[in-house]
Design an enzyme around this catalytic site. Structure first.
Site, PDB file in Angstrom:
ATOM      1  N   HIS A  79      47.874  85.227  -5.261  1.00 38.57           N
ATOM      2  CA  HIS A  79      46.559  84.755  -4.822  1.00 38.57           C
ATOM      3  C   HIS A  79      46.504  83.252  -5.026  1.00 38.57           C
ATOM      4  O   HIS A  79      46.393  82.766  -6.151  1.00 38.57           O
ATOM      5  CB  HIS A  79      45.467  85.455  -5.624  1.00 38.57           C
ATOM      6  CG  HIS A  79      44.090  85.300  -5.047  1.00 38.57           C
ATOM      7  ND1 HIS A  79      43.773  84.315  -4.140  1.00 38.57           N
ATOM      8  CD2 HIS A  79      42.947  86.017  -5.242  1.00 38.57           C
ATOM      9  CE1 HIS A  79      42.508  84.419  -3.806  1.00 38.57           C
ATOM     10  NE2 HIS A  79      41.983  85.451  -4.461  1.00 38.57           N
TER      11      HIS A  79
ATOM     12  N   PHE B  87      34.429  84.833  -5.453  1.00 41.82           N
ATOM     13  CA  PHE B  87      33.420  84.917  -6.500  1.00 41.82           C
ATOM     14  C   PHE B  87      32.144  84.219  -6.021  1.00 41.82           C
ATOM     15  O   PHE B  87      32.182  83.203  -5.322  1.00 41.82           O
ATOM     16  CB  PHE B  87      33.902  84.237  -7.774  1.00 41.82           C
ATOM     17  CG  PHE B  87      34.836  85.071  -8.601  1.00 41.82           C
ATOM     18  CD1 PHE B  87      35.154  86.374  -8.260  1.00 41.82           C
ATOM     19  CD2 PHE B  87      35.403  84.541  -9.763  1.00 41.82           C
ATOM     20  CE1 PHE B  87      36.008  87.136  -9.034  1.00 41.82           C
ATOM     21  CE2 PHE B  87      36.267  85.293 -10.545  1.00 41.82           C
ATOM     22  CZ  PHE B  87      36.571  86.598 -10.179  1.00 41.82           C
TER      23      PHE B  87
ATOM     24  N   THR C 235      43.169  93.955  -6.369  1.00 40.28           N
ATOM     25  CA  THR C 235      42.214  94.395  -7.388  1.00 40.28           C
ATOM     26  C   THR C 235      41.470  95.602  -6.835  1.00 40.28           C
ATOM     27  O   THR C 235      41.215  95.693  -5.632  1.00 40.28           O
ATOM     28  CB  THR C 235      41.206  93.289  -7.740  1.00 40.28           C
ATOM     29  OG1 THR C 235      40.471  92.918  -6.569  1.00 40.28           O
ATOM     30  CG2 THR C 235      41.922  92.074  -8.303  1.00 40.28           C
TER      31      THR C 235
ATOM     32  N   GLU D 291      36.658  95.599   0.688  1.00 42.92           N
ATOM     33  CA  GLU D 291      36.998  94.946   1.960  1.00 42.92           C
ATOM     34  C   GLU D 291      37.530  95.938   2.992  1.00 42.92           C
ATOM     35  O   GLU D 291      37.252  95.805   4.185  1.00 42.92           O
ATOM     36  CB  GLU D 291      37.989  93.799   1.770  1.00 42.92           C
ATOM     37  CG  GLU D 291      39.415  94.171   1.549  1.00 42.92           C
ATOM     38  CD  GLU D 291      40.403  93.113   2.071  1.00 42.92           C
ATOM     39  OE1 GLU D 291      40.309  92.703   3.236  1.00 42.92           O
ATOM     40  OE2 GLU D 291      41.284  92.715   1.277  1.00 42.92           O
TER      41      GLU D 291
ATOM     42  N   CYS E  86      38.036  81.382  -3.631  1.00 38.52           N
ATOM     43  CA  CYS E  86      38.974  82.003  -2.679  1.00 38.52           C
ATOM     44  C   CYS E  86      38.603  81.809  -1.217  1.00 38.52           C
ATOM     45  O   CYS E  86      39.383  82.182  -0.338  1.00 38.52           O
ATOM     46  CB  CYS E  86      39.084  83.492  -2.964  1.00 38.52           C
ATOM     47  SG  CYS E  86      39.124  83.915  -4.709  1.00 38.52           S
TER      48      CYS E  86
ATOM     49  N   HIS F 230      42.122  90.087   2.972  1.00 46.80           N
ATOM     50  CA  HIS F 230      42.105  89.289   1.745  1.00 46.80           C
ATOM     51  C   HIS F 230      43.091  89.868   0.736  1.00 46.80           C
ATOM     52  O   HIS F 230      43.856  89.137   0.113  1.00 46.80           O
ATOM     53  CB  HIS F 230      40.686  89.254   1.179  1.00 46.80           C
ATOM     54  CG  HIS F 230      40.484  88.249   0.099  1.00 46.80           C
ATOM     55  ND1 HIS F 230      40.812  86.916   0.250  1.00 46.80           N
ATOM     56  CD2 HIS F 230      39.972  88.368  -1.161  1.00 46.80           C
ATOM     57  CE1 HIS F 230      40.525  86.260  -0.859  1.00 46.80           C
ATOM     58  NE2 HIS F 230      40.021  87.117  -1.738  1.00 46.80           N
TER      59      HIS F 230
ATOM     60  N   THR G 293      30.605  88.669  -9.288  1.00 48.36           N
ATOM     61  CA  THR G 293      32.021  89.025  -9.149  1.00 48.36           C
ATOM     62  C   THR G 293      32.263  90.365  -8.460  1.00 48.36           C
ATOM     63  O   THR G 293      33.398  90.644  -8.088  1.00 48.36           O
ATOM     64  CB  THR G 293      32.711  89.076 -10.536  1.00 48.36           C
ATOM     65  OG1 THR G 293      32.029  90.021 -11.376  1.00 48.36           O
ATOM     66  CG2 THR G 293      32.718  87.701 -11.185  1.00 48.36           C
TER      67      THR G 293
ATOM     68  N   LYS H  88      49.238  88.051   0.361  1.00 47.30           N
ATOM     69  CA  LYS H  88      49.181  87.830  -1.085  1.00 47.30           C
ATOM     70  C   LYS H  88      50.228  88.674  -1.812  1.00 47.30           C
ATOM     71  O   LYS H  88      50.569  88.387  -2.963  1.00 47.30           O
ATOM     72  CB  LYS H  88      47.780  88.109  -1.623  1.00 47.30           C
ATOM     73  CG  LYS H  88      46.741  87.086  -1.188  1.00 47.30           C
ATOM     74  CD  LYS H  88      45.388  87.375  -1.795  1.00 47.30           C
ATOM     75  CE  LYS H  88      44.341  86.356  -1.348  1.00 47.30           C
ATOM     76  NZ  LYS H  88      43.986  86.492   0.089  1.00 47.30           N
TER      77      LYS H  88
END
Length: 408
Positions: free
Chosen positions: A335, A395, A305, A312, A164, A301, A270, A330
């Site tokens: 994404h 990730f 999730t 963030e 990402c 971002h 992750t 997004k």
């Protein structure tokens, strides 16, 4: 050190490949998410949602020889680069082929049909689906290599295959290459092609949205009722130049890149870490020589999730406090993985220059666990800012932050 400016921008997304079309979709509250009934055959896949580019075909002027080495992901990158070069007035200019221009570009993975062809060889012992270009289409640096070869570029190639953050690292490393005098010009960005295997990655982490019958209601970044991300696809590229090079050729300047920060969490593959996310933003501010108060807008971002949104926004609050305006595109495009950093950088510059900032779609009630910020909703906002920040997190604990300055 050299100042670095953006002289060309190009992208292709599920909502269009030009800013007026994309902005109109943002303003109308349209997202590109749809139900993928062709994924029903993957019976253990929970999500059926994606944001595909439904109309893309390779331009008719591309030759068969050029196309042989390009899977869909490279085609998206090259097409975005072609638009950006044309925007910069450099398409067909022989000066870009003398070593002055390089490429920094990436994706999460190469083209998956070619991955499948090699898997068929390993699993079944057959090679009928393989040819001399199969690996070239599959390799992690397929986007960067194909962009360089398509435009006959002889500068440095910087592959940024970091999921990402592929697009934002591409822009950041290109910025540094020019800033320190290693290149006069760079093509920078990222791309991703849609594949159910990528949806499966997040499905296995219980991180995909399952609003399969109501695609218009998802994803929902930062919202208390979000249920996960949606995969998209696209490509975005910027033309970067040293200020003196751009001015010498009379180029139109869209914006200046003034800061870049990148680091890693060093803790979990992750699970995002707010402390190091915050440091990445602070590094970008220090690089730009700016206080937090100078930034008017943060392009978040915003994956929708739980862990990502909370981490963030807490990090962003830690840097800027509750005053900071934030939103995520997004919510419209899903994404786009390797493309998101480049597309969101493009959008950030366009919003800086248009004095209008897109809201986060489907954000109704902010998750109380998210950091206290000025979450942009509704019809967006008319505002004039000099600086905007665009953040991406990947990730592997990879964190990036870019700062753009509106050109006078």
């Amino acid at each position: 050190m050299h100042r670095v400016v953006v002289t060309g921008m190009g992208g292709i997304s599920a909502l269009g490949s030009d800013w007026p079309t994309i902005q109109a979709n943002f303003q109308a509250g349209h997202n590109a998410v749809c139900t993928m009934r062709e994924w029903d055959k993957y019976t253990e896949l929970n999500t059926r949602l994606a944001a595909p580019i439904k109309t893309f075909t390779a331009p008719s002027h591309w030759t068969r020889k050029q196309l042989r080495s390009m899977g869909r992901v490279s085609q998206l990158a090259v097409h975005a680069a072609e638009i950006a070069l044309e925007d910069a007035g450099l398409l067909g200019n022989i000066d870009i082929a003398d070593g002055r221009m390089g490429v920094a570009c990436g994706s999460s993975i190469g083209s998956t049909p070619d991955v499948c062809a090699f898997a068929d060889m390993l699993l079944n012992g057959v090679t009928d689906r393989l040819n001399a270009n199969s690996y070239v289409r599959m390799m992690p640096h397929t986007t960067a290599a194909n962009v360089g070869i398509f435009f006959n570029l002889k500068g440095r190639i910087i592959p940024t295959s970091s999921a990402c953050t592929s697009g934002s690292q591409g822009i950041g490393y290109a910025f540094e290459a020019i800033r320190y005098g290693r290149q006069a010009m760079m093509l920078a960005g990222g791309a991703e092609e849609l594949c159910p295997s990528e949806a499966s990655v997040f499905d296995a982490l219980y991180a995909t949205s399952q609003k399969n019958e109501t695609p218009e209601l998802t994803p929902r970044p930062y919202d208390r009722m979000r249920d996960g991300l949606v995969i998209g696809e696209g490509g975005g590229m910027l033309v970067l130049e040293s200020l003196e090079h751009a001015q010498a050729r009379g180029a139109r300047i869209h914006a200046e890149i003034v800061g870049f920060g990148s680091n890693s969490d060093g803790t979990h593959i992750t699970r995002p870490e707010p402390a190091t996310m915050r440091i990445a933003m602070e590094m970008a501010l220090a690089d730009a020589g700016l206080p937090p108060s100078a930034i008017g807008y943060v392009n978040g971002h915003g994956t929708a999730t739980e862990q990502g949104d909370i981490a963030e926004t807490q990090a962003t609050h830690g840097v800027f406090g509750s005053r900071m305006t934030i939103s995520s595109q997004k919510s419209y495009l899903g994404h786009t993985l390797g493309a998101c950093g480049a597309l969101e950088s493009w959008f950030s510059i366009e919003m800086l220059n248009s004095d209008w900032y897109a809201p986060t779609l489907n954000l109704v009630e902010v998750d109380p666990l998210c950091g206290e910020l000025d979450y942009l909703t509704g019809n967006g906002r008319v505002a004039s800012h000099e600086y905007a920040m665009s953040n991406n997190f990947a990730f592997g604990g990879v964190n990036t932050s870019l700062i753009f300055r509106r050109w006078p």
